[in-house]
Write a protein that holds these residues in place. Sequence first.
Motif, PDB file in Angstrom:
ATOM      1  N   PRO A  87       0.726  -0.914   0.442  1.00 38.65           N
ATOM      2  CA  PRO A  87      -0.174   0.234   0.196  1.00 38.65           C
ATOM      3  C   PRO A  87       0.830   1.342   0.149  1.00 38.65           C
ATOM      4  O   PRO A  87       2.054   1.164   1.238  1.00 38.65           O
ATOM      5  CB  PRO A  87      -0.375  -0.106   1.388  1.00 38.65           C
ATOM      6  CG  PRO A  87      -0.382  -1.213   1.686  1.00 38.65           C
ATOM      7  CD  PRO A  87       0.635  -2.173   1.062  1.00 38.65           C
ATOM      8  N   CYS A  88       0.109   2.535  -0.597  1.00 38.34           N
ATOM      9  CA  CYS A  88       0.618   3.774  -0.532  1.00 38.34           C
ATOM     10  C   CYS A  88       0.677   4.418   0.269  1.00 38.34           C
ATOM     11  O   CYS A  88       1.712   5.351   0.805  1.00 38.34           O
ATOM     12  CB  CYS A  88       0.326   4.601  -2.365  1.00 38.34           C
ATOM     13  SG  CYS A  88       1.008   3.594  -3.722  1.00 38.34           S
ATOM     14  N   HIS A  89      -0.532   4.075   1.255  1.00 41.54           N
ATOM     15  CA  HIS A  89      -1.005   5.227   1.777  1.00 41.54           C
ATOM     16  C   HIS A  89      -1.778   4.286   2.855  1.00 41.54           C
ATOM     17  O   HIS A  89      -2.694   3.715   1.955  1.00 41.54           O
ATOM     18  CB  HIS A  89      -1.820   6.265   1.928  1.00 41.54           C
ATOM     19  CG  HIS A  89      -2.261   6.940   2.343  1.00 41.54           C
ATOM     20  ND1 HIS A  89      -1.330   7.610   3.550  1.00 41.54           N
ATOM     21  CD2 HIS A  89      -3.820   6.717   2.937  1.00 41.54           C
ATOM     22  CE1 HIS A  89      -2.952   8.471   4.319  1.00 41.54           C
ATOM     23  NE2 HIS A  89      -4.015   8.186   3.547  1.00 41.54           N
ATOM     24  N   THR A  90      -1.746   3.445   4.120  1.00 37.96           N
ATOM     25  CA  THR A  90      -2.480   3.631   5.156  1.00 37.96           C
ATOM     26  C   THR A  90      -3.041   4.366   5.981  1.00 37.96           C
ATOM     27  O   THR A  90      -2.922   5.180   6.865  1.00 37.96           O
ATOM     28  CB  THR A  90      -2.156   2.713   5.651  1.00 37.96           C
ATOM     29  OG1 THR A  90      -0.844   2.741   6.215  1.00 37.96           O
ATOM     30  CG2 THR A  90      -1.977   1.456   5.065  1.00 37.96           C
ATOM     31  N   SER A  91      -4.276   4.163   6.552  1.00 33.31           N
ATOM     32  CA  SER A  91      -5.160   5.334   7.520  1.00 33.31           C
ATOM     33  C   SER A  91      -6.141   3.848   8.222  1.00 33.31           C
ATOM     34  O   SER A  91      -6.428   3.217   8.301  1.00 33.31           O
ATOM     35  CB  SER A  91      -6.054   6.153   6.743  1.00 33.31           C
ATOM     36  OG  SER A  91      -7.250   5.840   6.259  1.00 33.31           O
ATOM     37  N   THR A  92      -6.508   4.705   9.308  1.00 37.89           N
ATOM     38  CA  THR A  92      -7.517   3.972  10.354  1.00 37.89           C
ATOM     39  C   THR A  92      -8.777   4.901  10.592  1.00 37.89           C
ATOM     40  O   THR A  92      -8.549   6.514  10.331  1.00 37.89           O
ATOM     41  CB  THR A  92      -6.757   4.657  11.588  1.00 37.89           C
ATOM     42  OG1 THR A  92      -5.976   3.910  12.023  1.00 37.89           O
ATOM     43  CG2 THR A  92      -8.009   3.612  12.850  1.00 37.89           C
ATOM     44  N   CYS A  93      -9.787   4.761   9.854  1.00 40.93           N
ATOM     45  CA  CYS A  93     -11.447   5.579   9.973  1.00 40.93           C
ATOM     46  C   CYS A  93     -11.970   5.211  11.220  1.00 40.93           C
ATOM     47  O   CYS A  93     -11.893   4.293  11.776  1.00 40.93           O
ATOM     48  CB  CYS A  93     -11.982   5.105   8.971  1.00 40.93           C
ATOM     49  SG  CYS A  93     -13.980   5.709   8.635  1.00 40.93           S
TER      50      CYS A  93
END
Length: 87
Positions: free
Chosen positions: A8-14
């Motif tokens: 992944p180029c970008h991971t985040s948390t929602c």
Amino acid sequence: MTGLDPVPCHTSTCLIALSTIKNKELVLDFAPPYVPNNKNIVIYGTGWAAKFIPLLGHILADMAIDGKTDYDISPFALGYKYFKSLM
């Protein structure tokens, strides 16, 4: 799918805020009357609403610009009996 990088180029948390008030899964209203300029402050909070974002955006824009919306949002009202002024 070919051509995609497996890293992944970008991971985040929602994060999601769910109401603990019975039958208030979504909150959409003007700020309570005890807030100065309450009719100029539109509030949306809580709930699983991602699929409704275009409609919510339309409703919020109506409220912010016209001070009302043609949609019945009464089920989503803040319920002022739950929210009290801290002052």
